[in-house]
Write a protein that holds these residues in place. Structure first.
Motif, short mmCIF file in Angstrom:
data_model
loop_
_atom_site.label_atom_id
_atom_site.label_comp_id
_atom_site.label_asym_id
_atom_site.label_seq_id
_atom_site.Cartn_x
_atom_site.Cartn_y
_atom_site.Cartn_z
N LEU A 25 0.86 -1.27 0.08
CA LEU A 25 0.00 -0.08 -0.22
C LEU A 25 0.78 1.39 -0.23
CD1 LEU A 25 -2.91 -1.08 2.56
CD2 LEU A 25 -3.19 -0.54 -0.02
N ALA A 26 2.27 1.15 0.10
CA ALA A 26 3.13 2.42 0.10
C ALA A 26 2.68 3.24 -1.22
CB ALA A 26 4.38 1.94 0.06
N ASP A 27 2.36 2.63 -2.10
CA ASP A 27 1.81 3.57 -3.45
C ASP A 27 0.77 4.29 -3.32
OD1 ASP A 27 4.17 2.57 -4.73
OD2 ASP A 27 2.92 1.06 -5.81
N TYR A 28 -0.04 4.22 -2.42
CA TYR A 28 -1.24 4.89 -1.94
C TYR A 28 -1.09 5.96 -0.65
CZ TYR A 28 -2.88 1.71 -5.49
OH TYR A 28 -3.19 0.92 -6.59
N PRO A 29 -0.39 7.10 -0.85
CA PRO A 29 -0.16 7.93 0.33
C PRO A 29 -1.40 8.07 1.28
CG PRO A 29 0.96 8.91 -1.70
CD PRO A 29 -0.15 7.68 -2.02
N GLY A 30 -1.38 7.80 2.40
CA GLY A 30 -2.51 7.94 3.37
C GLY A 30 -3.10 6.72 3.67
#
Length: 608
Positions: free
Chosen positions: A332-337
Motif C-alpha cells: 500500500l505504500a504507493d497510495y499515500p495515506g
C-alpha cells in the motif's frame, strides 16, 4: 517487487497526516463529551453515562473494547501461520452472547450495581469482593500493557518511531479523554475507532485482491497452502487449536470476559433499559463475527502475497506480530495515506481497549475500595478523585507494557491472561448464582484453588512452550525471495525487537510435555470447573446447607431468560434503586450506591 521480501518503504507525509488526524479526532470526542456533560459531574454520569446509553453505540463499544490492536496485529498473523481454525471462534462468540445476555445481564441489571464485584459481597462476603476486585485490577493492568505494546511494535516496524515514545503517547491520549469525558467519551470514541479498524482490514484485503487477481485467487492460494483446514475434531487437550478447544474452551473464556469483566459489565449496565442491554450483546455478536472474518481474510491475503517468500524466514521481520504492518507497507505504500489509515486502525483498537480499561479500573477502585471507607466525600472531591485515578491507572498501564514485551505472541498471551484469572472468577460467580448451598468459605477456597492451578499451568506454559507437534505451525518457503534491497527503500526493521522469556529447552521437566502443554484455551475451563466443584464440596462440609435464607434476587431466575422488556420492568428496577439512593444518601445523591440500601431494597424490587 511486492511479495519478494527485502526492506519496504516507510511512512510518507500523508500517512502521518492521516494517522495524527485520527488521533486528534479521537481526543476531540473526549473533549466534546467533557464540555457537553460539564453540568452532570456525578460519579454515575462519569462511570455509567447516566445509565441512558442505547444498544447500538454500546454494542460497538463492546466489540471495540476487546477487538483491540491485538486483534488487528495478532489475528491476521494467526491465519498466516496456522490457518483459519481461529474462525471457529464465531461459535464461541454466539454462545458467549446468549449466556451473558440471558443469565448475567438480567441479574446485574436487577441489582443496580456499578461494580461487577458488588455482587460478590451481596452473595458471599466483603473479603471475597476485595479479592475478586484485586484479581481484576491485576489482570486488566497486565492485559492493557499488552494492548499498548502491540500497536507500538507495529508503528516501530513501519515508521521507525521510537517504541517507548509511542507507548507513552498512547497512554497519554487515553488518559486525556478518559479523565475529561468519562464513559460517554469512551463509548463514542469506541464507535469511531471500530469503524476505522474495520476500514483498515478492508483496505488490506482490497489491495491484495487487486494484486493477486481477485478474492478467488487468494482463497485458492490459501487452500493449496493448507490454510483452509478448520475442523479438527481431535479431543487431545494438549493440541493448541481444535474444534473442541476453540468452541468449548473459547466459549467459557469469552463468557468470563463478557459476563463478569468490569470493562464489559460497565457498558451494558449503562443502557437505559434491560432490553437495550441485552440487544447490545446480540449486536456485538455480529460485530465480533465481522471483525474476526475480516481479520482472518487479511491473514489469508498475507499468505497469498508471501506464499513463495516468508518474511519471517527471510529475516525481514523479527516476529509474526510484525507481519501485517510489513504487508501494509509492501502493498500500500504507493497510495499515500492508506498505510496511515492502517496504523490508525491498529492504534484505534488500542485506544478503545486502553480507555475502556482505565474507566473500568477507576469504577472498581471507587466502588470497592474508596466509597466503603470514605462515605462523606463531596461531589467535587469525587470528581477530582475520578480524574486522578484515571491518570494513575493510565501511567500504570504504560508501565505494564514493559512486562508485556516479554510475553511472546500478543494474541495468545492476551487470551492466556484472561484464562488464568477470569476462569476462577467465573467459577465463583456461577457458584453464587446457581447454587444456594455455596457459602463464603466454599467460595474463597474454590476460587483460590482454581487460581493456583491456572497460574501453575499458565506460567509453566510460558516458561516451557509446547513443541510444534502441539501448536501445528504450517509450512513456509523462501524460494522466490529477493534479498537485494532496492536503492530507493530504507530498512524498516524495528530498532527495538520484542523480548521473550528464555525457553528452557535443555532442562525441560516431565510436566513440560504434558501439564504445561495444555491448550491455553482450556485455562479458563480448568479454573471454572475446579472453583465450582471444590467450592461446592467445601460449602457442604462447612454448613452451606444450613445457612440463612438468601434473597431470590441474588440467583438466576427463569423469568430472566429470553425476556425483552424495553420500557417496563428494567425501568422500574432502575428508578426504584435511584430513588432509594437519593432518599438515603443525601449529599452523595446518585454518586454512591450504598451496599446496605441495595440489600434492603432487593425484595421490594423483585415484586415490580
Amino acid at each position: 517487487m511486492v511479495g519478494t521480501g527485502g526492506p519496504v518503504p516507510t511512512f510518507s507525509v500523508w500517512d502521518y497526516v492521516v494517522f495524527f488526524g485520527t488521533i486528534v479526532g479521537t481526543a476531540g470526542i473526549g473533549l466534546f463529551q467533557a464540555i457537553r456533560s460539564r453540568k452532570e459531574s456525578s460519579t454515575e454520569e462519569f462511570l455509567l453515562g447516566g445509565r441512558q446509553m442505547t444498544a447500538i453505540p454500546v454494542a460497538m463499544s463492546l466489540t471495540a473494547s476487546f477487538m483491540s490492536g491485538i486483534t488487528v496485529i495478532g489475528t491476521p498473523a494467526e491465519a498466516y501461520r496456522f490457518g483459519i481454525a481461529f474462525w471457529l471462534f464465531g461459535f464461541s462468540y454466539a454462545i458467549m452472547s446468549v449466556v451473558t445476555a440471558e443469565i448475567f445481564v438480567p441479574l446485574f441489571y436487577r441489582l443496580g450495581i456499578t461494580s461487577a464485584y458488588e455482587y460478590l459481597e451481596m452473595r458471599f462476603s466483603r473479603p471475597i469482593r476485595i479479592i475478586g476486585t484485586s484479581m481484576y485490577i491485576i489482570q486488566t493492568a497486565l492485559y492493557t500493557g499488552l494492548v499498548i505494546y502491540a500497536p507500538a511494535l507495529a508503528l516501530n516496524q513501519i515508521t521507525g518511531l521510537d517504541l517507548w515514545g509511542v507507548l507513552v503517547a498512547t497512554g497519554v491520549v487515553c488518559i486525556v479523554y478518559c479523565t475529561l469525558g468519562g464513559l460517554k467519551a469512551v463509548i463514542w470514541t469506541d464507535v469511531l475507532q471500530m469503524v476505522i479498524m474495520l476500514a483498515g482490514f478492508v483496505a488490506v484485503i482490497a489491495r491484495g485482491a487487486v494484486l493477486k487477481g481477485g478474492l478467488g485467487k487468494i482463497w485458492e492460494d490459501a487452500s493449496e497452502g493448507g490454510r483452509l483446514v478448520a475442523f479438527d475434531f481431535d479431543p487431545d487437550p494438549l493440541k493448541r487449536h481444535t474444534f473442541w478447544t476453540i468452541v468449548v474452551g473459547g466459549s467459557i473464556m469469552w463468557v468470563s470476559i463478557y459476563s463478569i469483566n468490569q470493562s464489559q459489565v460497565q457498558r451494558y449496565i449503562s443502557c437505559k433499559t434491560l432490553g437495550h442491554a441485552k440487544m447490545s450483546l446480540y449486536v456485538n455478536m455480529v460485530g465480533l463475527w465481522t471483525t474476526v472474518s475480516l481479520a482472518m481474510f487479511s491473514g489469508l491475503t498475507m499468505y497469498s502475497v508471501y506464499k513463495d517468500c516468508d518474511p519471517i524466514s527471510n529475516g525481514d521481520v523479527a516476529t509474526s506480530d510484525q507481519m501485517l504492518p510489513y504487508l501494509v507497507m509492501d502493498i500500500l505504500a504507493d497510495y499515500p495515506g492508506i498505510p496511515g489509515l492502517f496504523v490508525a486502525a491498529a492504534y484505534s483498537g488500542t485506544l478503545s481497549t486502553v480507555s475502556s480499561s482505565i474507566n473500568a479500573l477507576v469504577a472498581v477502585t471507587v466502588e470497592d475500595f474508596i466509597f466503603p471507607v470514605f462515605k462523606n466525600l463531596t461531589a467535587k472531591q469525587i470528581t477530582w478523585m475520578n480524574m486522578g485515578l484515571s491518570v494513575f491507572f493510565g501511567a500504570l498501564c504504560i508501565g505494564m507494557a514493559g512486562v508485556a514485551s516479554m510475553m511472546g505472541s500478543v494474541l495468545q498471551a492476551a487470551l492466556s491472561i484472561f484464562g488464568m484469572i477470569s476462569g476462577p472468577l467465573l467459577g465463583l460467580y456461577l457458584l453464587g448464582m446457581l447454587f444456594r448451598t455455596s457459602n463464603s468459605i466454599g467460595g474463597i477456597v474454590g476460587m483460590l484453588l482454581g487460581l493456583v492451578l491456572t497460574l501453575w499451568v499458565g506460567i509453566g506454559a510460558q516458561l516451557y512452550p509446547p513443541g510444534n507437534d502441539k501448536t501445528n505451525p504450517l509450512s513456509f518457503n523462501t524460494t522466490n525471495c529477493n534479498v537485494k534491497p532496492p536503492t530507493n527503500f530504507t530498512t524498516a526493521l524495528p530498532s527495538t525487537s520484542p523480548a521473550t522469556l528464555t525457553t528452557l529447552a535443555d532442562v525441560r521437566p516431565p510436566l513440560a510435555d504434558s501439564w504445561y502443554s495444555l491448550s491455553y484455551l482450556y485455562f479458563s475451563v480448568l479454573g471454572t470447573l475446579v472453583t465450582i466443584v471444590s467450592g461446592l464440596l467445601v460449602s457442604i462440609i462447612t454448613g452451606g446447607c444450613k445457612q440463612d435464607k438468601l434473597s431470590s434476587n441474588l440467583f438466576v431466575r427463569r423469568s430472566d431468560l429470553l425476556c425483552f422488556k424495553f420500557r417496563t420492568e428494567s425501568k422500574k428496577v432502575y428508578m426504584t434503586e435511584k430513588a432509594a439512593r437519593d432518599d438515603n444518601l443525601g449529599v452523595h445523591n446518585s454518586a454512591y450506591t450504598d451496599f446496605d440500601v441495595k440489600m434492603k431494597n432487593l425484595e421490594q424490587i423483585s415484586k415490580l
